[in-house]
Design a protein around this motif. Sequence first.
Motif, mmCIF file in Angstrom:
data_model
loop_
_atom_site.group_PDB
_atom_site.id
_atom_site.type_symbol
_atom_site.label_atom_id
_atom_site.label_comp_id
_atom_site.label_asym_id
_atom_site.label_seq_id
_atom_site.Cartn_x
_atom_site.Cartn_y
_atom_site.Cartn_z
ATOM 1 N N GLY A 235 -6.065 -16.121 -19.893
ATOM 2 C CA GLY A 235 -7.090 -15.752 -19.080
ATOM 3 C C GLY A 235 -8.345 -15.412 -19.859
ATOM 4 N N LEU A 236 -9.366 -16.031 -19.471
ATOM 5 C CA LEU A 236 -10.830 -15.987 -19.977
ATOM 6 C C LEU A 236 -11.312 -14.561 -20.260
ATOM 7 C CD1 LEU A 236 -12.729 -19.274 -18.981
ATOM 8 C CD2 LEU A 236 -10.930 -19.029 -20.831
ATOM 9 N N LEU A 261 -18.538 -18.659 -22.945
ATOM 10 C CA LEU A 261 -17.042 -17.564 -22.464
ATOM 11 C C LEU A 261 -17.519 -16.473 -21.752
ATOM 12 C CD1 LEU A 261 -14.231 -16.960 -22.495
ATOM 13 C CD2 LEU A 261 -14.633 -15.689 -24.904
ATOM 14 N N LYS A 262 -18.742 -15.845 -22.194
ATOM 15 C CA LYS A 262 -19.157 -14.884 -21.403
ATOM 16 C C LYS A 262 -19.651 -15.060 -19.844
ATOM 17 C CE LYS A 262 -21.125 -11.774 -24.951
ATOM 18 N NZ LYS A 262 -22.238 -11.166 -25.355
ATOM 19 N N GLN A 263 -20.311 -16.292 -19.756
ATOM 20 C CA GLN A 263 -20.857 -17.047 -18.675
ATOM 21 C C GLN A 263 -19.786 -17.156 -17.626
ATOM 22 O OE1 GLN A 263 -23.024 -20.374 -18.675
ATOM 23 N NE2 GLN A 263 -24.790 -19.569 -17.820
ATOM 24 N N GLY A 268 -16.424 -15.624 -12.659
ATOM 25 C CA GLY A 268 -15.141 -15.329 -12.070
ATOM 26 C C GLY A 268 -14.425 -16.502 -12.362
ATOM 27 N N TRP A 269 -14.796 -17.188 -13.467
ATOM 28 C CA TRP A 269 -13.978 -18.554 -13.922
ATOM 29 C C TRP A 269 -13.053 -17.910 -15.035
ATOM 30 C CZ3 TRP A 269 -17.812 -23.187 -14.470
ATOM 31 C CH2 TRP A 269 -18.299 -23.478 -13.004
ATOM 32 N N LEU A 270 -12.004 -17.502 -14.543
ATOM 33 C CA LEU A 270 -10.883 -16.678 -15.294
ATOM 34 C C LEU A 270 -9.897 -17.633 -15.885
ATOM 35 C CD1 LEU A 270 -10.933 -13.182 -13.543
ATOM 36 C CD2 LEU A 270 -12.405 -14.215 -15.342
ATOM 37 N N GLY A 271 -9.976 -18.788 -15.453
ATOM 38 C CA GLY A 271 -8.835 -19.744 -16.034
ATOM 39 C C GLY A 271 -7.758 -19.903 -14.873
ATOM 40 N N LYS A 272 -6.611 -20.280 -15.235
ATOM 41 C CA LYS A 272 -5.390 -20.838 -14.296
ATOM 42 C C LYS A 272 -5.350 -19.680 -13.283
ATOM 43 C CE LYS A 272 -1.164 -23.216 -14.254
ATOM 44 N NZ LYS A 272 -0.327 -22.323 -13.606
ATOM 45 N N GLN A 280 -9.817 -27.169 -13.704
ATOM 46 C CA GLN A 280 -9.760 -26.784 -12.199
ATOM 47 C C GLN A 280 -8.165 -26.738 -12.043
ATOM 48 O OE1 GLN A 280 -11.864 -26.816 -9.301
ATOM 49 N NE2 GLN A 280 -13.664 -28.154 -10.367
ATOM 50 N N TYR A 281 -7.846 -25.709 -11.132
ATOM 51 C CA TYR A 281 -6.258 -25.835 -10.813
ATOM 52 C C TYR A 281 -6.031 -25.895 -9.507
ATOM 53 C CZ TYR A 281 -6.124 -24.574 -15.639
ATOM 54 O OH TYR A 281 -6.237 -24.738 -17.148
#
Length: 282
Positions: A235-236, A261-263, A268-272, A280-281
């Motif tokens: 999770g970013l 990472l902050k951006q 709201g791009w938090l990873g999986k 992309q998932y």
Amino acid sequence: MIKKVLVVGAGQMGAGIAQVCAQTGLSVLLHDQREEAVQKGLQSIEKLLSRAIEKGRVSKEEKISIQDRLAPSISLQDAENCDLVIEAVVEKMEVKKAVFRELDAITPKHTILATNTSSLAITEIAAATNRPNQVIGMHFMNPVPVMKLVEIIRGLQTNDETYNQIEELTKKLGKVPVSAEDYPGFVSNRILMPMINEAIFTVYEGVATVEDVDTSMKLGMNHPMGPLTLADFIGLDTCLYIMEVLHEGFADSKYRPCPLLKQYVQAGWLGKKSGRGFYQYE
Ligand code: NAI
């Protein structure tokens, strides 16, 4: 001797911790302030045990006795006859302090209070109680039933008796303990997160693509997973949060979180878990 355990927080980590404790023969209460979280936690344990039967790792009888040792709890008062409480609620200092204050009032004198925090100061959590010498960090890795490592973190006032009991229990759980002092990131995150952050800087500065960074670390360093894939899994937002803890805790610019990472977190791009991070998932 630790025989009865209450786990506070029945999320991803709490359910896993409750499962390994019950598998080791301890009597376990799985507590959450939300009843549906307790039910969900117990269901996830049920699923994992059924899968273990299919794979031949656990017998049907063992599954039944493991589940017999597990009970739900929606009142923290249930901690009143436990030898150990392991806290795995949300990663917020104020919430953890409130839980520890309450546990300190409920539990008998001999009870050890452990926290599974991945980044907060054990010493500060311990100071919310009247037994800071019996408060300790017990940092399990995710997924708990699979990962072997447990970092055991002494707060400033943790006594040897508490440390030794937790070390012994960790081994009984089939895990490998490492000992860490109470400084930001302990051992594993202090080393892992700056590596992930550097991988993000490498992309940010246009040195290499996401895929090439991951391939370099996988094939060049034999890491099972590239750092950016791993960041997406963790999770970013969690990665950013831990970098901020390191940055603030050491007041050293080498821990500054990468602007990219902050951006991503702002977007709201938090990873999986959010469907998009460095990859992309579905
Ligand atoms: P989660 O969000 O899956 O679960 C947290 C649970 O705590 C929720 O069910 C929530 O209802 C409950 N809760 C919140 N406040 C409460 C209170 N006052 N009393 C009782 N229950 C309460 O979180 P997760 O991922 O299981 O993390 C829990 C802890 O473990 C955090 O401190 C985290 O930093 C740590 N940790 C997480 C890892 C991970 O990979 N997710 C790895 C290692 C440690």
